[in-house]
Motif scaffolding. Sequence first.
Motif, PDB file in Angstrom:
ATOM      1  N   CYS A 441       0.808  -1.219   0.000  1.00 14.20           N
ATOM      2  CA  CYS A 441       0.000   0.000   0.000  1.00 14.20           C
ATOM      3  C   CYS A 441       0.840   1.267   0.000  1.00 14.20           C
ATOM      4  O   CYS A 441       0.366   2.327  -0.393  1.00 14.20           O
ATOM      5  N   THR A 442       2.094   1.198   0.458  1.00 19.37           N
ATOM      6  CA  THR A 442       2.896   2.411   0.566  1.00 19.37           C
ATOM      7  C   THR A 442       2.957   3.173  -0.755  1.00 19.37           C
ATOM      8  O   THR A 442       2.843   4.376  -0.795  1.00 19.37           O
ATOM      9  N   ASN A 443       3.161   2.462  -1.843  1.00 17.96           N
ATOM     10  CA  ASN A 443       3.420   3.127  -3.117  1.00 17.96           C
ATOM     11  C   ASN A 443       2.433   2.813  -4.231  1.00 17.96           C
ATOM     12  O   ASN A 443       2.279   3.607  -5.156  1.00 17.96           O
ATOM     13  N   THR A 444       1.765   1.653  -4.172  1.00 13.24           N
ATOM     14  CA  THR A 444       0.952   1.287  -5.339  1.00 13.24           C
ATOM     15  C   THR A 444      -0.296   2.146  -5.465  1.00 13.24           C
ATOM     16  O   THR A 444      -0.991   2.085  -6.467  1.00 13.24           O
ATOM     17  N   SER A 445      -0.597   2.957  -4.434  1.00 10.31           N
ATOM     18  CA  SER A 445      -1.721   3.899  -4.531  1.00 10.31           C
ATOM     19  C   SER A 445      -1.311   5.174  -5.256  1.00 10.31           C
ATOM     20  O   SER A 445      -2.150   6.025  -5.531  1.00 10.31           O
ATOM     21  N   ASN A 446      -0.020   5.315  -5.522  1.00 11.76           N
ATOM     22  CA  ASN A 446       0.511   6.586  -5.998  1.00 11.76           C
ATOM     23  C   ASN A 446       0.820   6.527  -7.497  1.00 11.76           C
ATOM     24  O   ASN A 446       1.823   5.936  -7.914  1.00 11.76           O
ATOM     25  N   PRO A 447      -0.039   7.136  -8.330  1.00 15.44           N
ATOM     26  CA  PRO A 447       0.193   7.080  -9.785  1.00 15.44           C
ATOM     27  C   PRO A 447       1.544   7.625 -10.209  1.00 15.44           C
ATOM     28  O   PRO A 447       2.131   7.135 -11.180  1.00 15.44           O
ATOM     29  N   SER A 537       8.993  -2.049  -2.732  1.00 12.49           N
ATOM     30  CA  SER A 537       8.411  -0.722  -2.533  1.00 12.49           C
ATOM     31  C   SER A 537       7.410  -0.756  -1.385  1.00 12.49           C
ATOM     32  O   SER A 537       6.372  -0.127  -1.428  1.00 12.49           O
ATOM     33  N   GLY A 538       7.742  -1.527  -0.343  1.00 12.38           N
ATOM     34  CA  GLY A 538       6.829  -1.710   0.783  1.00 12.38           C
ATOM     35  C   GLY A 538       7.119  -0.767   1.921  1.00 12.38           C
ATOM     36  O   GLY A 538       7.776   0.264   1.768  1.00 12.38           O
ATOM     37  N   ASN A 539       6.614  -1.134   3.109  1.00  9.33           N
ATOM     38  CA  ASN A 539       6.849  -0.296   4.281  1.00  9.33           C
ATOM     39  C   ASN A 539       7.511  -1.052   5.428  1.00  9.33           C
ATOM     40  O   ASN A 539       7.802  -0.476   6.452  1.00  9.33           O
ATOM     41  N   ARG A 540       7.721  -2.337   5.239  1.00 14.13           N
ATOM     42  CA  ARG A 540       8.317  -3.145   6.300  1.00 14.13           C
ATOM     43  C   ARG A 540       9.459  -3.984   5.740  1.00 14.13           C
ATOM     44  O   ARG A 540       9.315  -4.626   4.705  1.00 14.13           O
ATOM     45  N   ASN A 541      10.574  -3.977   6.461  1.00 11.31           N
ATOM     46  CA  ASN A 541      11.716  -4.792   6.027  1.00 11.31           C
ATOM     47  C   ASN A 541      12.398  -5.440   7.219  1.00 11.31           C
ATOM     48  O   ASN A 541      13.604  -5.668   7.215  1.00 11.31           O
ATOM     49  N   PHE A 542      11.624  -5.734   8.254  1.00  7.38           N
ATOM     50  CA  PHE A 542      12.194  -6.366   9.439  1.00  7.38           C
ATOM     51  C   PHE A 542      12.775  -7.743   9.098  1.00  7.38           C
ATOM     52  O   PHE A 542      12.354  -8.398   8.152  1.00  7.38           O
ATOM     53  N   GLU A 543      13.704  -8.178   9.952  1.00  4.83           N
ATOM     54  CA  GLU A 543      14.381  -9.462   9.728  1.00  4.83           C
ATOM     55  C   GLU A 543      13.384 -10.615   9.620  1.00  4.83           C
ATOM     56  O   GLU A 543      12.444 -10.708  10.408  1.00  4.83           O
ATOM     57  N   GLY A 544      13.611 -11.471   8.643  1.00  6.82           N
ATOM     58  CA  GLY A 544      12.804 -12.666   8.503  1.00  6.82           C
ATOM     59  C   GLY A 544      11.422 -12.429   7.933  1.00  6.82           C
ATOM     60  O   GLY A 544      10.645 -13.363   7.786  1.00  6.82           O
ATOM     61  N   SER A 557      11.550   3.239  -3.836  1.00  8.58           N
ATOM     62  CA  SER A 557      10.452   3.630  -4.725  1.00  8.58           C
ATOM     63  C   SER A 557      10.332   2.604  -5.850  1.00  8.58           C
ATOM     64  O   SER A 557      11.304   1.919  -6.189  1.00  8.58           O
ATOM     65  N   PRO A 558       9.147   2.470  -6.464  1.00 12.73           N
ATOM     66  CA  PRO A 558       8.992   1.531  -7.580  1.00 12.73           C
ATOM     67  C   PRO A 558      10.035   1.696  -8.691  1.00 12.73           C
ATOM     68  O   PRO A 558      10.566   0.689  -9.177  1.00 12.73           O
ATOM     69  N   PRO A 559      10.386   2.940  -9.101  1.00 11.17           N
ATOM     70  CA  PRO A 559      11.440   3.041 -10.125  1.00 11.17           C
ATOM     71  C   PRO A 559      12.782   2.478  -9.653  1.00 11.17           C
ATOM     72  O   PRO A 559      13.503   1.836 -10.421  1.00 11.17           O
ATOM     73  N   LEU A 560      13.103   2.706  -8.358  1.00 11.82           N
ATOM     74  CA  LEU A 560      14.374   2.184  -7.849  1.00 11.82           C
ATOM     75  C   LEU A 560      14.352   0.661  -7.709  1.00 11.82           C
ATOM     76  O   LEU A 560      15.377   0.001  -7.856  1.00 11.82           O
ATOM     77  N   VAL A 561      13.185   0.097  -7.418  1.00 10.72           N
ATOM     78  CA  VAL A 561      13.070  -1.365  -7.380  1.00 10.72           C
ATOM     79  C   VAL A 561      13.495  -1.934  -8.730  1.00 10.72           C
ATOM     80  O   VAL A 561      14.277  -2.899  -8.815  1.00 10.72           O
ATOM     81  N   ILE A 562      13.001  -1.323  -9.799  1.00 12.23           N
ATOM     82  CA  ILE A 562      13.359  -1.785 -11.141  1.00 12.23           C
ATOM     83  C   ILE A 562      14.842  -1.546 -11.410  1.00 12.23           C
ATOM     84  O   ILE A 562      15.534  -2.393 -11.980  1.00 12.23           O
TER      85      ILE A 562
END
Length: 894
Positions: A441-447, A537-544, A557-562
């Motif tokens: 939800c962090t980024n996919t709502s953002n055109p 492009s999420g909001n959580r990156n905790f271990e495991g 960001s989505p462009p940086l993911v690519i």
Amino acid sequence: MSATVNNPFQHIVEPLDPKDPTQQFYNLSKLGDPRYERLPFSIRVLLESAIRNCDEFLVKSSDVESILNWKHTQTQTVEVPFRPARVILQDFTGVPAVVDFAAMRDAVMKLGGDPEKINPVCPADLVIDHSIQVDFNRKSDSLQKNQDLEFDRNRERFQFLKWGSKAFRNMRIIPPGSGIVHQVNLEYLARVVFNFDGYFYPDSLVGTDSHTTMIDGLGVLGWGVGGIEAEAVMLGQPISMVLPEVVGYKLSGTPNQFITSTDIVLTVTKHLRQVGVVGKFVEFFGPGVSQLSIADRATIANMCPEYGATAAFFPVDEVSVQYLEQTGRDAEKLAYITKYLKAVSMFRDYNNVSQDPDFTRIVELDLTTVVPCCSGPKRPQDRIAVSDMKSDFESCLGAKQGFKGFQIPPEHHSTAVPFRFNDKDYTLNHGSVVIAAITSCTNTSNPSVMLGAGLLAKKAIECGLSVKPYIKTSLSPGSGVVTYYLKESGVMDYLFQLGFEVVGYGCMTCIGNSGPLPEPVVEAITQGDLVASGVLSGNRNFEGRVHPNTRANYLASPPLVIAYAIAGTVRIDFDKEPIGTNSEGKEVFLRDIWPTREEIQAVEREFVIPTMFKEVYEKIESVNERWNSLVAPSDKLYPWDTNSTYIKSPPFFHGLTMKLQPPQSIHEAYVLLNLGDSVTTDHISPAGNIARNSSAARYLTSRGLSARDYNSYGSRRGNDAVMARGTFANIRLFNKFLNKQAPKTIHLPTEETMDVFDAAERYIQSGVPLVILAGKEYGSGSSRDWAAKGPFLQGIKAVVAESYERIHRSNLVGMGVIPLEYLAGDSAESLGLTGRERYTILIPEPLTPRMLVDVKLDTGKTFQVRMRFDTDVELTYFHHGGILNYMIRKMSEN
């Protein structure tokens, strides 16, 4: 949720339109109190709710005065009630809520009450979005295959939810395949202003997902609560909350043309973590806010849990109204929304400084200072400028094990492991990207960032770049609208060519539903003990959390993911090193393919249009044919199937009587776990895949299931037997008893090392109470009710910690587990606690909020801790053994 009878503020009620006296509102501007115009806009929402619901019982005139007097009461730990306009749930947290409702109906019936009294009074929307996994990717039929598998795995859960939608009034279910709860909330469910039962009033909500705060970006006050607390709200109880301080966050300046909203939000997240806003509201103001779209604001608000605030509020302005128009809301609604909010001084002009209210304190950010960034490798608040990513990763590689360290010996930093995939040879190193996911939800709502990713993909393909085939790429949009505009703008085909085709509509990689990695990749990572990377492009990156084989995970960001997927590694300096070479051998740099803000905005203006939203959402509740054809029971009491391994009647209310038992002191308790700082709900609550060597796996095997049918913990949240066994089963749990990461503990009487649940069960069989020792920020992360229910079922009577995350502390209270807090300056270390002592916690009578209690050890040592029941209402819940017990007794009264 309209006005109460005999309301002492009835004199300020008037029609919004004199021509229609049946449509009224409480005109707060007519209070004649100069304090009102100085209140933060977020506090005005709390005030309106208190005034409209004032009945001198649940909500009193004195509560209204406390809120009006916020400037003085904000620092005095004043308790006020809040009745949100609605509740929102997702299926992971929604299933256990509906299970509890069904079990509460049974309990009320046993106590001689009317079971149908257990019914949502407050409107509730449940969006099924957490069940789908990335089992298939990189193929044109991946979406269909993943959705089919989702339905096959979760049919029983879905039938149960469909039963709930019929059995309970006021509960709407949005079927699977529709999108992510927060994006659906933003684009479709949000009212902004309610028009109900003859009254206009502000939309507000609580939700069973911590990222409920995303809706604050649209000017709708909302935040995440525990599932237990949400159930009480659904049953008509106000939330008891301490009136919060409000930090004013002033934005100025204009971001440069290469900056994305993700860069802004990661900058804000790190800044506010440093400022310290836990338990506070953050309210944004200043001329820089008008530079941000609603999607940008929602992205910032979404990350609110990552900087620790309760809410991150952007008051409604003209940009908000334009967004409502863009997303297909009708003209009549837009008219009364604007008229009502202006009438009650809740409509914002961010360029008008005379509207700036009083704040507890003000912090500022100049948007011109924001640079491209990521966050990681283990926490969302650990921001890294993209220009520093390579050097930061390399320093983390050798650093001591911790949030910024992997403790890889220097001689192994250049380890390279060759492997073969699809008949070709490849090599993996530390930092190699093996998961690249545009998700959450962090980024996919953002055109702007989604189209930015599409334009970057287009330019990359045109330059002859590609993504290595072993990298698990995926695109999981938050709603069907995203797919619509990506296709219409012509960029979807380029995303597909790079491997980013749509794999599902839901919260996927960000919550660990990343699915399996190719076996040769897993073997290479294991062979080389590699710190492989996930970029999402999420909001959580905790271990495991993302995947057990990706030890370094970066939010981007989505462009940086690519970009990182194309590069194949996070050990790259994009300023100095090429992202790749084309077929002619020419080096291509990221700056050569990065789209500008102006390019993105031009495409967005042309292709993100109201008809898309109307077309998608008009059929959202009926478009899923498999959902439509599901047959569910029609009984008002749920017919529990004792053979089910998904849905089980929980033991929370077994033996419940109408008579209250006085609270008991805890005598001679053992410590089940001795934990450090920042233990998250990911460490506590069952999440992700069920490991084959786990206690939960052994239970499922005993019920006749094979490993392929285990499914995930999230999908089995309706079964307490699985969830209790999965509590503290995270492989990254660091228990000081063992001095290493493992989902195990020591059974102290026998000195045996065993799975946490197995040890807890042995203690329970011996009739011995248990406690947990922890450090700072215990329970940070998602608002998982099982992070409290699981420890309760493991026999935990109390937790002793240096500090708590707000939602988790509330959940512990809701389950009758006592949250105890060391006094300032104290900790397990300073008090010399090893965890091997036996603990006696004396519970005096009468109890008062936040009182000090004595802890006596079998060593003879005594120290004091603060009992974190913060309000009288929380003490009432504790006396009843938890909030749900309280509701059952209340509903069973004749």
